[in-house]
Design an enzyme around this catalytic site. Structure first.
Site, PDB file in Angstrom:
ATOM      1  N   HIS A  86     -23.949 -32.470 -15.922  1.00 14.00           N
ATOM      2  CA  HIS A  86     -23.183 -32.806 -14.257  1.00 14.00           C
ATOM      3  C   HIS A  86     -21.909 -33.435 -14.602  1.00 14.00           C
ATOM      4  O   HIS A  86     -21.998 -34.504 -15.242  1.00 14.00           O
ATOM      5  CB  HIS A  86     -24.138 -33.096 -13.598  1.00 14.00           C
ATOM      6  CG  HIS A  86     -25.154 -32.001 -12.902  1.00 14.00           C
ATOM      7  ND1 HIS A  86     -24.777 -31.286 -11.880  1.00 14.00           N
ATOM      8  CD2 HIS A  86     -26.027 -31.675 -13.505  1.00 14.00           C
ATOM      9  CE1 HIS A  86     -25.671 -30.488 -11.526  1.00 14.00           C
ATOM     10  NE2 HIS A  86     -26.655 -30.522 -12.559  1.00 14.00           N
ATOM     11  N   PRO A  87     -21.052 -33.096 -13.793  1.00 12.24           N
ATOM     12  CA  PRO A  87     -19.767 -34.120 -13.949  1.00 12.24           C
ATOM     13  C   PRO A  87     -20.055 -35.287 -12.899  1.00 12.24           C
ATOM     14  O   PRO A  87     -20.895 -35.294 -11.901  1.00 12.24           O
ATOM     15  CB  PRO A  87     -18.653 -33.150 -13.137  1.00 12.24           C
ATOM     16  CG  PRO A  87     -19.437 -32.525 -11.951  1.00 12.24           C
ATOM     17  CD  PRO A  87     -20.859 -32.079 -12.964  1.00 12.24           C
ATOM     18  N   SER A 138     -18.859 -26.694  -8.768  1.00  8.32           N
ATOM     19  CA  SER A 138     -18.942 -28.101  -8.470  1.00  8.32           C
ATOM     20  C   SER A 138     -17.821 -28.278  -7.852  1.00  8.32           C
ATOM     21  O   SER A 138     -17.938 -29.401  -6.851  1.00  8.32           O
ATOM     22  CB  SER A 138     -18.810 -28.879  -9.941  1.00  8.32           C
ATOM     23  OG  SER A 138     -20.105 -28.643 -10.578  1.00  8.32           O
ATOM     24  N   ALA A 191     -16.119 -26.535  -5.357  1.00 11.38           N
ATOM     25  CA  ALA A 191     -16.536 -26.243  -4.161  1.00 11.38           C
ATOM     26  C   ALA A 191     -17.496 -27.293  -3.310  1.00 11.38           C
ATOM     27  O   ALA A 191     -17.401 -27.649  -2.379  1.00 11.38           O
ATOM     28  CB  ALA A 191     -17.047 -24.719  -3.890  1.00 11.38           C
ATOM     29  N   GLU A 192     -18.599 -27.631  -4.140  1.00 14.13           N
ATOM     30  CA  GLU A 192     -19.598 -28.511  -3.632  1.00 14.13           C
ATOM     31  C   GLU A 192     -18.613 -29.943  -3.398  1.00 14.13           C
ATOM     32  O   GLU A 192     -19.006 -30.598  -2.210  1.00 14.13           O
ATOM     33  CB  GLU A 192     -20.670 -28.674  -4.523  1.00 14.13           C
ATOM     34  CG  GLU A 192     -21.429 -27.388  -4.617  1.00 14.13           C
ATOM     35  CD  GLU A 192     -22.311 -27.302  -6.190  1.00 14.13           C
ATOM     36  OE1 GLU A 192     -22.839 -26.236  -6.067  1.00 14.13           O
ATOM     37  OE2 GLU A 192     -22.175 -28.152  -6.849  1.00 14.13           O
ATOM     38  N   GLN A 193     -18.053 -30.351  -4.298  1.00 15.04           N
ATOM     39  CA  GLN A 193     -17.305 -31.720  -4.011  1.00 15.04           C
ATOM     40  C   GLN A 193     -16.273 -31.648  -2.975  1.00 15.04           C
ATOM     41  O   GLN A 193     -16.296 -32.493  -2.175  1.00 15.04           O
ATOM     42  CB  GLN A 193     -16.831 -32.364  -5.277  1.00 15.04           C
ATOM     43  CG  GLN A 193     -17.951 -32.430  -6.416  1.00 15.04           C
ATOM     44  CD  GLN A 193     -17.320 -33.571  -7.419  1.00 15.04           C
ATOM     45  OE1 GLN A 193     -16.494 -34.478  -7.364  1.00 15.04           O
ATOM     46  NE2 GLN A 193     -18.167 -33.484  -8.587  1.00 15.04           N
ATOM     47  N   VAL A 211     -24.573 -32.211  -2.599  1.00 10.69           N
ATOM     48  CA  VAL A 211     -23.789 -32.900  -1.438  1.00 10.69           C
ATOM     49  C   VAL A 211     -23.440 -32.026  -0.232  1.00 10.69           C
ATOM     50  O   VAL A 211     -22.784 -32.454   0.597  1.00 10.69           O
ATOM     51  CB  VAL A 211     -22.450 -33.231  -2.069  1.00 10.69           C
ATOM     52  CG1 VAL A 211     -22.332 -34.051  -3.335  1.00 10.69           C
ATOM     53  CG2 VAL A 211     -21.570 -31.872  -2.702  1.00 10.69           C
TER      54      VAL A 211
END
Length: 167
Positions: free
Chosen positions: A62-63, A79, A81-83, A118
């Protein structure tokens, strides 16, 4: 392409950069039916059955939140889009510096990046969770991070398999 290959291609990114989870989950998921709930259950069972070192590798895949990969535009589409949904792509310089400090302290303490589902959270919610969880023991935080990875997988599957039962 075999059904198994197609399944891994389709669901291999649900657990970040960890297609092996989908490969191990194929038999159970295929026999149960491809609903979001069934696929999520099969993926989570494969993840939980993995060795601690394998699960740690998933966590490490994971970043960092608002980290170097995000700044460089090198996150996976999921990731990114989620962030972005939590506003992490629009941080002030001060907020970015705070995330950078927390990411570094967290990774130094636990050996993997801070992971949180998130969706539906604000950057303030995420920072509060960061501050709260950094005081956890290594065992508590490993379990919490694994549970968050499973939440992320459920959310990703719900968007991939719309109209099907939720996980």
């Amino acid at each position: 392409m075999s059904e198994r290959d197609d399944f891994v291609r389709r669901f291999g990114g649900v657990f970040e950069h960890s297609a092996w989870v989908a490969a191990r989950a194929f038999d159970r998921a295929a026999s149960a039916g491809l609903t979001a709930g069934n696929v999520h259950s099969a993926l989570c069972n494969a993840f939980r059955a993995a060795s601690p070192a394998e699960r740690l590798a998933v966590l490490r895949a994971h970043p960092d939140l608002a980290g170097k990969l995000a700044v460089a535009g090198e996150l996976t589409a999921d990731s990114r889009a989620e962030q972005a949904s939590a506003g992490l792509d629009r941080l002030s310089p001060e907020e970015h510096a705070r995330f950078t400090r927390l990411n570094a302290a967290y990774t130094k303490k636990f050996g993997f990046p801070f992971i949180i589902a998130v969706k539906g959270l604000t950057k303030e919610d995420i920072l509060a969770a960061f501050e709260r969880r950094i005081d956890n023991s290594a065992e508590e935080e490993f379990e919490t991070a694994c549970a968050e990875v499973e939440k992320i997988a459920r959310l990703r599957l719900s968007s991939m398999l719309p109209g099907e039962e939720n996980a």
